[in-house]
Write a protein that holds these residues in place. Sequence first.
Motif, PDB file in Angstrom:
ATOM      1  N   VAL A 120      -0.376  -1.336 -11.327  1.00  0.00           N
ATOM      2  CA  VAL A 120       0.221  -1.393  -9.997  1.00  0.00           C
ATOM      3  C   VAL A 120      -0.807  -1.897  -8.987  1.00  0.00           C
ATOM      4  O   VAL A 120      -1.988  -1.532  -9.045  1.00  0.00           O
ATOM      5  CB  VAL A 120       0.744  -0.002  -9.570  1.00  0.00           C
ATOM      6  CG1 VAL A 120       1.207  -0.016  -8.117  1.00  0.00           C
ATOM      7  CG2 VAL A 120       1.880   0.436 -10.491  1.00  0.00           C
ATOM      8  N   VAL A 121      -0.340  -2.735  -8.079  1.00  0.00           N
ATOM      9  CA  VAL A 121      -1.163  -3.228  -6.979  1.00  0.00           C
ATOM     10  C   VAL A 121      -0.461  -2.889  -5.669  1.00  0.00           C
ATOM     11  O   VAL A 121       0.729  -3.174  -5.510  1.00  0.00           O
ATOM     12  CB  VAL A 121      -1.386  -4.755  -7.072  1.00  0.00           C
ATOM     13  CG1 VAL A 121      -2.122  -5.269  -5.834  1.00  0.00           C
ATOM     14  CG2 VAL A 121      -2.146  -5.116  -8.331  1.00  0.00           C
ATOM     15  N   SER A 166       2.718  -3.104   0.890  1.00  0.00           N
ATOM     16  CA  SER A 166       3.520  -3.835  -0.095  1.00  0.00           C
ATOM     17  C   SER A 166       3.108  -3.412  -1.493  1.00  0.00           C
ATOM     18  O   SER A 166       1.922  -3.376  -1.817  1.00  0.00           O
ATOM     19  CB  SER A 166       3.329  -5.349   0.065  1.00  0.00           C
ATOM     20  OG  SER A 166       3.653  -5.762   1.379  1.00  0.00           O
ATOM     21  N   MET A 167       4.094  -3.111  -2.336  1.00  0.00           N
ATOM     22  CA  MET A 167       3.828  -2.597  -3.683  1.00  0.00           C
ATOM     23  C   MET A 167       4.314  -3.582  -4.749  1.00  0.00           C
ATOM     24  O   MET A 167       5.405  -4.147  -4.621  1.00  0.00           O
ATOM     25  CB  MET A 167       4.522  -1.237  -3.854  1.00  0.00           C
ATOM     26  CG  MET A 167       3.968  -0.164  -2.921  1.00  0.00           C
ATOM     27  SD  MET A 167       5.146   1.164  -2.576  1.00  0.00           S
ATOM     28  CE  MET A 167       6.242   0.350  -1.398  1.00  0.00           C
ATOM     29  N   ALA A 225      -5.249   2.066   6.759  1.00  0.00           N
ATOM     30  CA  ALA A 225      -6.179   0.956   6.974  1.00  0.00           C
ATOM     31  C   ALA A 225      -5.891  -0.171   5.992  1.00  0.00           C
ATOM     32  O   ALA A 225      -5.401   0.047   4.879  1.00  0.00           O
ATOM     33  CB  ALA A 225      -7.613   1.452   6.800  1.00  0.00           C
ATOM     34  N   ASP A 226      -6.188  -1.388   6.415  1.00  0.00           N
ATOM     35  CA  ASP A 226      -6.006  -2.542   5.539  1.00  0.00           C
ATOM     36  C   ASP A 226      -6.830  -2.385   4.267  1.00  0.00           C
ATOM     37  O   ASP A 226      -7.851  -1.696   4.238  1.00  0.00           O
ATOM     38  CB  ASP A 226      -6.436  -3.828   6.252  1.00  0.00           C
ATOM     39  CG  ASP A 226      -5.396  -4.312   7.266  1.00  0.00           C
ATOM     40  OD1 ASP A 226      -4.336  -3.665   7.373  1.00  0.00           O
ATOM     41  OD2 ASP A 226      -5.668  -5.314   7.950  1.00  0.00           O
ATOM     42  N   GLY A 227      -6.390  -3.078   3.216  1.00  0.00           N
ATOM     43  CA  GLY A 227      -7.124  -3.046   1.955  1.00  0.00           C
ATOM     44  C   GLY A 227      -6.192  -3.184   0.777  1.00  0.00           C
ATOM     45  O   GLY A 227      -4.989  -3.428   0.927  1.00  0.00           O
ATOM     46  N   LEU A 228      -6.752  -3.040  -0.406  1.00  0.00           N
ATOM     47  CA  LEU A 228      -5.993  -3.187  -1.646  1.00  0.00           C
ATOM     48  C   LEU A 228      -6.285  -1.989  -2.546  1.00  0.00           C
ATOM     49  O   LEU A 228      -7.415  -1.509  -2.608  1.00  0.00           O
ATOM     50  CB  LEU A 228      -6.396  -4.484  -2.360  1.00  0.00           C
ATOM     51  CG  LEU A 228      -5.407  -5.039  -3.388  1.00  0.00           C
ATOM     52  CD1 LEU A 228      -4.203  -5.657  -2.680  1.00  0.00           C
ATOM     53  CD2 LEU A 228      -6.086  -6.095  -4.272  1.00  0.00           C
ATOM     54  N   GLU A 229      -5.254  -1.514  -3.227  1.00  0.00           N
ATOM     55  CA  GLU A 229      -5.418  -0.438  -4.205  1.00  0.00           C
ATOM     56  C   GLU A 229      -4.847  -0.898  -5.536  1.00  0.00           C
ATOM     57  O   GLU A 229      -3.736  -1.425  -5.599  1.00  0.00           O
ATOM     58  CB  GLU A 229      -4.712   0.840  -3.740  1.00  0.00           C
ATOM     59  CG  GLU A 229      -4.927   2.008  -4.693  1.00  0.00           C
ATOM     60  CD  GLU A 229      -4.346   3.311  -4.152  1.00  0.00           C
ATOM     61  OE1 GLU A 229      -5.008   4.356  -4.309  1.00  0.00           O
ATOM     62  OE2 GLU A 229      -3.235   3.272  -3.569  1.00  0.00           O
TER      63      GLU A 229
END
Length: 300
Positions: free
Chosen positions: A131-132, A141-142, A166-170
Amino acid sequence: MILENVNVNGYESGGMGVTTFGIDSSDLTYVIGLLRNDIYSDKELAIIREISINGYDANKEAGVEKRIKVKLPTRFDSQFKVRDYGKGMTIEKLTSIFVKYGKSSKRGSNNEVGCFGIGAKSPFAYTNSFVVISYNSGIKSMYNCVLDASDVGSMISMGSEVSDEADGLEVIVNIRDGDIESFQKKAMKFYSYWDTMPEIEGFDVNDCTDNKTTLLVGNGWKLLDDPDYTFYKQSYAVMGNIAYPIDWSLLKMDDMDELDYFFKKHSFVIRFNIGELKMSPSRESLQYVELTNNSIKARL
């Protein structure tokens, strides 16, 4: 990271027929399989290394001092998560760079570690889905990345919503129960070489150790007490938070016999600036080309 250019003299065909090398569309699945899976000998470590380094790069690109946040899998929650606080990714960037093999936006400078354009897909070497989640300008957004019947992979949108995070990516990867303990140990050893430790949920920074006592520290290097009863000790070249084992047999130190023996008998950790060494696309080893050899020998 700026990739080293290889200068090759052009060949004049003299008017004869010329055929360009390339990849047939019918072989694309096979080639992608090589890039997403076969180049990694340690699939678990590949996920830890590639996803974490991408997060580190994202923070650096955005100029944020906040550390990336890591959640290691446990018996109660098998998810491995890496959350950065960079700029996040728009759908345009996800579809034009993230899902494209060989595509990278990091080849213009040595401020960032990435360059090959394959690390973001490394979870596919271990699992069929991950998952991103992107946080960008107040929108969460997933996406579900799935290795489907085509054996190439697809990114499926799971929807978007307003968010005050906060902005970023997981990036989230499920780890198999039988791999959790080894995954934790590999992660701890990997992070022990970082210049700035990530924030690791549920684990103390002191857990990240190579279990070796430091005997001496210098400018960009340290000497470790290696109790292993081996004739030659293992040393590491660290570049961009990644520790590469030094293979003395490939370093060609014929002109440095005394140093050669001395360093083989001791365990060193030597740090290099990004761009001073050339590594394999898997980032599991160094390429002992002129750039690497000269950089290491100069430091020694």
